[in-house]
Write a protein that holds these residues in place. Structure first.
Motif, short mmCIF file in Angstrom:
data_model
loop_
_atom_site.label_atom_id
_atom_site.label_comp_id
_atom_site.label_asym_id
_atom_site.label_seq_id
_atom_site.Cartn_x
_atom_site.Cartn_y
_atom_site.Cartn_z
N TYR A 1 -29.91 -15.38 -30.87
CA TYR A 1 -31.18 -15.36 -31.60
C TYR A 1 -32.20 -16.23 -30.87
CZ TYR A 1 -29.09 -13.23 -35.76
OH TYR A 1 -28.48 -12.38 -36.65
N PRO A 2 -33.44 -15.77 -30.75
CA PRO A 2 -34.48 -16.65 -30.21
C PRO A 2 -34.73 -17.81 -31.16
CG PRO A 2 -35.17 -14.34 -30.23
CD PRO A 2 -33.93 -14.42 -31.05
N PRO B 1 -36.52 -9.40 -31.84
CA PRO B 1 -36.83 -8.68 -30.60
C PRO B 1 -35.60 -8.51 -29.71
CG PRO B 1 -37.60 -10.94 -30.48
CD PRO B 1 -37.14 -10.74 -31.89
N GLY B 2 -35.66 -7.50 -28.85
CA GLY B 2 -34.59 -7.27 -27.89
C GLY B 2 -33.78 -6.02 -28.11
N PRO C 1 -28.72 -3.49 -24.59
CA PRO C 1 -29.18 -4.67 -25.33
C PRO C 1 -28.95 -5.94 -24.52
CG PRO C 1 -27.09 -3.92 -26.19
CD PRO C 1 -27.49 -2.92 -25.16
N PRO C 2 -29.58 -7.04 -24.89
CA PRO C 2 -29.38 -8.29 -24.15
C PRO C 2 -27.97 -8.83 -24.30
CG PRO C 2 -30.66 -8.67 -26.17
CD PRO C 2 -30.53 -7.19 -26.00
N ASN C 3 -27.44 -9.33 -23.20
CA ASN C 3 -26.11 -9.98 -23.17
C ASN C 3 -25.00 -9.06 -23.65
OD1 ASN C 3 -27.30 -12.53 -22.41
ND2 ASN C 3 -27.97 -12.76 -24.54
N VAL D 1 -42.32 7.47 -26.64
CA VAL D 1 -42.72 6.20 -27.24
C VAL D 1 -41.51 5.27 -27.26
CG1 VAL D 1 -42.20 6.98 -29.59
CG2 VAL D 1 -43.80 5.09 -29.24
N THR D 2 -41.76 3.99 -27.04
CA THR D 2 -40.74 2.96 -27.14
C THR D 2 -41.08 2.07 -28.32
OG1 THR D 2 -40.29 2.96 -24.76
CG2 THR D 2 -39.60 1.03 -26.01
N THR D 3 -40.24 2.10 -29.35
CA THR D 3 -40.48 1.28 -30.55
C THR D 3 -39.72 -0.04 -30.40
OG1 THR D 3 -38.62 2.36 -31.69
CG2 THR D 3 -40.82 3.30 -32.00
N PRO D 4 -40.42 -1.17 -30.49
CA PRO D 4 -39.75 -2.46 -30.25
C PRO D 4 -38.88 -2.96 -31.39
CG PRO D 4 -42.07 -2.81 -30.72
CD PRO D 4 -41.87 -1.33 -30.67
N PHE D 5 -39.19 -2.54 -32.64
CA PHE D 5 -38.43 -3.04 -33.80
C PHE D 5 -37.96 -1.87 -34.67
CE2 PHE D 5 -41.75 -6.22 -32.81
CZ PHE D 5 -40.95 -7.29 -32.43
N PRO D 6 -37.09 -0.99 -34.17
CA PRO D 6 -36.69 0.17 -34.98
C PRO D 6 -35.72 -0.16 -36.10
CG PRO D 6 -35.50 0.17 -32.91
CD PRO D 6 -36.48 -0.97 -32.83
N SER D 7 -34.86 -1.17 -35.91
CA SER D 7 -33.81 -1.42 -36.91
C SER D 7 -33.66 -2.89 -37.27
CB SER D 7 -32.46 -0.89 -36.39
OG SER D 7 -32.12 -1.54 -35.16
#
Length: 222
Positions: free
Chosen positions: A105-106, A169-170, A214-216, A159-165
Motif C-alpha cells: 500500500y502507498p 492506485p496500481g 500488477p505491481p510486485n 481507454v485505460t481506467t486507473p481505478f476499475p475495482s
C-alpha cells in the motif's frame, strides 16, 4: 432492445462536391477542482480533442457517388480517487507475516482516521482515451430503375481506467473495443408507386478487458 427496430440512414454523395471539418477543444485551464482533489496544488490536467471531416461528391457524374466521413477523439483526463490505507505506525507494529502485504500500500497523504492505524490516500492518475470512427459509402445507378449501395463503417476505441475495482492506485484496466458494420443493397423501382429494397448487412463487435501486470506480482483476481 427486444422489440425495437432502428433505421439508420447515412448521407450519400451527389453531383456536387461538398465537405466539412470541425475541431472541438476542452482543457483544464478554466475547470474547477473536483470535490475530492487535494486542496494543495493545481487543478488536475484534462485535455479533450474532438475533430473530424466529411467529403461527398461524384466519381462518375449522374452514375457513381461517394461519401466519406471521419471523427476522432483524444482525451487525457486525470481521475482522482480517495482510498483508506494503513499508516506507517500500523506497518511497524503489525504481525511480521503481513508486513510485506502492508508494504504494497502507498503511504497516506491525508488525515489519520480515529482508529489511529489508517489514513486517507488521495491519488490522481491520468486516464487516456482514444476513439476513431470512419465511414465510407458508394452509390451507383445501374439503370433508371435499379441502384446499388455499399457502406462500411468502423468504430475503434481504447481507454485505460486507473481505478476499475479498487481506489488504491496500481491496478488499471485496458478496454479495447471495435465495431464493424457493413451493408450492401439493391434498390429497384417496381412501378410508379412501388419500390423494393434488398439489403444484406454483416456486423461484428469486439470488446475485451485486459489487466496489465500488477505491481510486485500482486493480483486481485484470478
Amino acid at each position: 432492445n427486444s422489440g425495437g427496430v432502428i433505421h439508420v440512414v447515412t448521407r450519400s454523395g451527389s453531383n456536387q462536391v461538398h465537405g466539412s471539418a470541425f475541431e472541438f477543444l476542452r482543457n483544464s485551464a478554466l475547470d474547477a477542482k473536483n470535490f475530492f482533489d487535494l486542496p494543495s496544488g493545481g487543478t488536475p490536467p484534462f485535455r479533450r480533442n474532438q475533430f473530424g471531416a466529411s467529403f461527398g461528391g461524384p466519381v462518375r457524374k449522374d452514375r457513381t457517388f461517394v461519401f466519406l466521413n471521419y471523427e476522432g477523439l483524444r482525451e487525457r483526463k486525470a481521475i482522482t480517487s480517495v482510498a483508506t490505507v494503513p499508516t506507517a505506525a500500523a506497518r511497524s507494529g503489525s504481525i511480521p507475516a503481513i508486513v510485506p502485504y502492508l508494504g504494497l500500500y502507498p503511504l497516506p497523504n491525508g488525515p489519520v482516521n480515529p482508529d489511529g492505524r489508517t489514513a486517507s490516500l488521495t491519488s490522481t492518475i491520468n486516464q487516456p482515451a482514444r476513439e476513431d470512427y470512419g465511414l465510407a459509402r458508394v452509390d451507383h445507378r445501374l439503370s433508371e430503375r435499379h441502384s446499388f449501395v455499399a457502406r462500411l463503417s468502423l468504430q475503434d476505441s481504447f481507454v485505460t481506467t486507473p481505478f476499475p475495482s479498487t481506489p488504491v492506485p496500481g491496478f488499471p484496466q485496458d478496454l479495447p473495443h471495435r465495431n464493424t458494420y457493413t451493408l450492401a443493397g439493391l434498390n429497384s423501382a417496381l412501378g410508379p408507386s412501388a419500390i423494393n429494397e434488398f439489403h444484406f448487412a454483416f456486423n461484428r463487435t469486439y470488446g475485451a478487458i485486459n489487466l496489465p501486470p500488477p505491481p510486485n506480482g500482486l493480483t486481485t483476481s484470478p
